[in-house]
Design an enzyme around this catalytic site. Structure first.
Site, PDB file in Angstrom:
ATOM      1  CG  HIS A 167      33.364  41.568  25.967  1.00 20.88           C
ATOM      2  ND1 HIS A 167      33.422  42.150  24.728  1.00 20.88           N
ATOM      3  CD2 HIS A 167      34.366  40.651  26.001  1.00 20.88           C
ATOM      4  CE1 HIS A 167      34.400  41.601  24.032  1.00 20.88           C
ATOM      5  NE2 HIS A 167      34.997  40.682  24.786  1.00 20.88           N
ATOM      6  CE  LYS A 200      40.484  40.326  28.942  1.00 19.41           C
ATOM      7  NZ  LYS A 200      40.743  39.665  27.642  1.00 19.41           N
ATOM      8  CG  HIS A 213      38.477  40.830  33.243  1.00 24.12           C
ATOM      9  ND1 HIS A 213      38.669  39.483  33.413  1.00 24.12           N
ATOM     10  CD2 HIS A 213      37.605  40.963  32.196  1.00 24.12           C
ATOM     11  CE1 HIS A 213      37.958  38.821  32.510  1.00 24.12           C
ATOM     12  NE2 HIS A 213      37.310  39.699  31.769  1.00 24.12           N
ATOM     13  CG  HIS A 219      31.795  38.566  29.510  1.00 23.63           C
ATOM     14  ND1 HIS A 219      32.190  39.509  30.424  1.00 23.63           N
ATOM     15  CD2 HIS A 219      32.939  38.206  28.859  1.00 23.63           C
ATOM     16  CE1 HIS A 219      33.486  39.728  30.343  1.00 23.63           C
ATOM     17  NE2 HIS A 219      33.977  38.938  29.399  1.00 23.63           N
ATOM     18  CG  HIS A 220      34.380  35.768  32.063  1.00 21.78           C
ATOM     19  ND1 HIS A 220      34.895  34.962  31.065  1.00 21.78           N
ATOM     20  CD2 HIS A 220      34.955  36.997  31.891  1.00 21.78           C
ATOM     21  CE1 HIS A 220      35.750  35.664  30.331  1.00 21.78           C
ATOM     22  NE2 HIS A 220      35.802  36.905  30.813  1.00 21.78           N
ATOM     23  CG  ASP A 263      34.825  36.827  24.664  1.00 20.86           C
ATOM     24  OD1 ASP A 263      35.553  37.299  23.774  1.00 20.86           O
ATOM     25  OD2 ASP A 263      35.176  36.719  25.849  1.00 20.86           O
TER      26      ASP A 263
END
Length: 513
Positions: free
Chosen positions: A373, A377, A402, A428-429, A457
């Site tokens: 995930h 980064k 990222h 996922h954000h 997360d």
């Protein structure tokens, strides 16, 4: 009618049937005397230790009902002229085309051959023999019934072989399709039950060392078992078998064959890697047919190969998962997070996916792909990743990139795991209410994997120390996630999270920082 057929029309006492079963003979004729004489002429008939069971029908319509009630009838002795001149022919047509019974042997008997010429009947109807009643003496009746029963027996043997082949193909497909060592033995038992009808106990034993030169039963350990062997996994065979069983086991191993005992068997299983393996089955039928024994032999040959393929598949999947974890751990350590974060998130995602009702395949996929995930980064500068305080607006805009970078890194793969990782990295954000990033997706437009990883997360991050914060307590985290229900997180997913909280806390304890 011949004098050989003229017997008293008194009631014929039915012969007591033995335990091996009977051959069913359906007599269809409107003359009661024909029924009585036929039964008397065949009263002492026996074929393969089975006697005859007579079923009488006195009209074509009654015959149609009885053939439906007795689809396992071996022979139909069928009169042509009954309530109509062609009643028998209609019955023959009904048996083949409507009842779809192509096994039963149809012997046409007629006292008026002119009503149904033999050549025409043989060509137009699927019957197996044609006899005039005047020529059908007791001896000829015996002969035609014997030959018809032999044909019926052979047809059944062919059909059983066909069905057995289908079962073997299905069994091989189902077992080879298994990707889990834990479900392997259950698949074996299920298929054995299908082949044999019943299985009380079963046990599969294999050698721990490939290509072992010592073909000794003591070197085999129980890999999986059912019944009394369920708690014997990992034990050697001499610890779990009786002396008699161990002797039979050793014989099967040494002779590379199947050893049958009163109510159990040991089958040597072939191996493509020269491994030793045995399959034990109890509760098998006492009178196994030749077909069943042949099916067991074929099945045993495939079980070990299936086991080795499942083992190889598991090794590949474990290696793949290990590589994903190690890559993700390296990235997490670069951003001052512990490697166990990705392991925890992986298992948390699996539990949340199960709670949402996803398929087992989907649950495993999100577990395997979730460590990817934060792969994006890798493109974020160290100064931003390691900053102990809050990021300013420019730094935050760089950090947000990222998600899209992670998607770009993974997007071009054709592998399902990497494709799932790309989706998770990108989504996922995203927030349930549409205020997330990078695309501002909302609600169900966010992939379910992205929604699951988002909650997993955040939950794990809040419960553990970071460079910019101290760990939160369980109650605080629950309160925060409930506060974000319907804004950042899917409401149903938050409900699953609350239901699974004890299990999720166990995962945190299992993989501490």
């Amino acid at each position: 009618m011949s004098e050989d057929f003229l017997f008293s029309d008194e009631e014929i006492e039915e012969v007591e049937q033995d335990s091996l079963g009977t051959w069913k003979i359906l007599i269809v004729d409107d003359e009661p005397e024909v029924h009585a004489v036929t039964k008397l002429a065949l009263s002492d008939f026996e074929f393969q230790e089975k006697r005859l069971e007579f079923i009488s029908a006195y009209s074509g319509s009654e015959a149609k009902q009885l053939i439906n009630q007795h689809p396992d009838a071996a022979i139909v002795l069928l009169d042509v002229v009954m309530e109509t001149d062609d009643a028998g022919l209609k019955v023959a047509e009904y048996i083949r085309h409507e009842a779809k019974n192509h096994h039963v042997r149809i012997i046409l008997r007629t006292g008026q051959p002119g009503q149904a010429p033999e050549r025409q009947v043989i060509v137009n109807y699927d019957i197996n023999d044609y006899k005039s009643k005047t020529e059908l003496t007791a001896q000829k009746l015996f002969t035609v019934v014997m030959s018809s029963l032999r044909s019926y027996r052979d047809i059944l043997a062919i059909e059983q072989s066909r069905q057995g082949l289908e079962k073997i193909i299905t069994a091989s497909r189902d077992i080879f399709a298994s990707h889990s060592m834990e479900t392997f033995i259950h698949g074996v038992i299920q298929q054995l039950t299908s082949l044999l009808g019943s299985v009380d106990k079963a046990m599969y034993a294999t050698s721990l060392v490939a290509s072992s030169e010592q073909k000794d039963a003591k070197n085999l350990v129980v890999f999986a078992g059912q019944g009394e062997f369920e708690q014997s996994e990992g034990k050697s065979l001499d610890q779990v078998l009786s002396a008699e069983q161990f002797s039979a086991c050793t014989q099967a191993l040494n002779e590379k064959t199947i050893i049958y005992k009163d109510d159990y068997l040991f089958a040597h299983c072939s191996s493509q890697y020269n491994n030793s393996a045995l399959l034990y089955i109890s509760g098998v039928p006492k009178n196994l047919t030749t077909t069943q024994r042949h099916l067991i032999e074929i099945f045993a040959q495939n079980v070990q190969i299936a086991y080795e393929n499942v083992q190889l598949q598991s090794e590949i999947e474990d290696t793949q998962q290990e590589l994903v974890w190690r890559l993700s751990e390296a990235l997490e350590q670069r951003s001052n997070e512990t490697g166990n974060h990705v392991r925890r998130v992986s298992h948390i995602c699996y539990e949340l996916a199960r709670g949402l009702g996803l398929s087992e395949q989907e649950c495993e996929l999100v577990r395997s792909a979730s460590p990817l995930h934060d792969v994006g980064k890798v493109g974020v500068p160290d100064a931003i990743l390691h900053k102990p305080g809050k990021l300013d607006e420019n730094e935050w805009q760089v950090m947000k990139q990222h998600a899209q970078k992670g998607y770009t890194i993974l997007a071009n793969s054709k592998r399902p795991l990497v494709q799932a990782g790309a989706t998770i990295a990108q989504e996922h954000h995203e927030w349930w209410d549409g205020s997330g990033y990078p695309q501002g997706k909302k609600g169900q437009d966010i992939h379910v994997f992205g929604r699951i990883v988002a909650l997993a997360d955040v939950y794990d991050a809040l419960r553990h120390r970071r460079s910019y914060k101290e760990p939160w307590g369980k109650a605080e985290v629950v309160e925060e996630i409930q506060r974000l229900r319907g804004t950042q997180f899917e409401p149903k997913l938050v409900d699953v999270f609350i239901e699974k909280l004890d299990t999720l806390e166990t995962i945190l304890a299992r993989y501490p920082d």
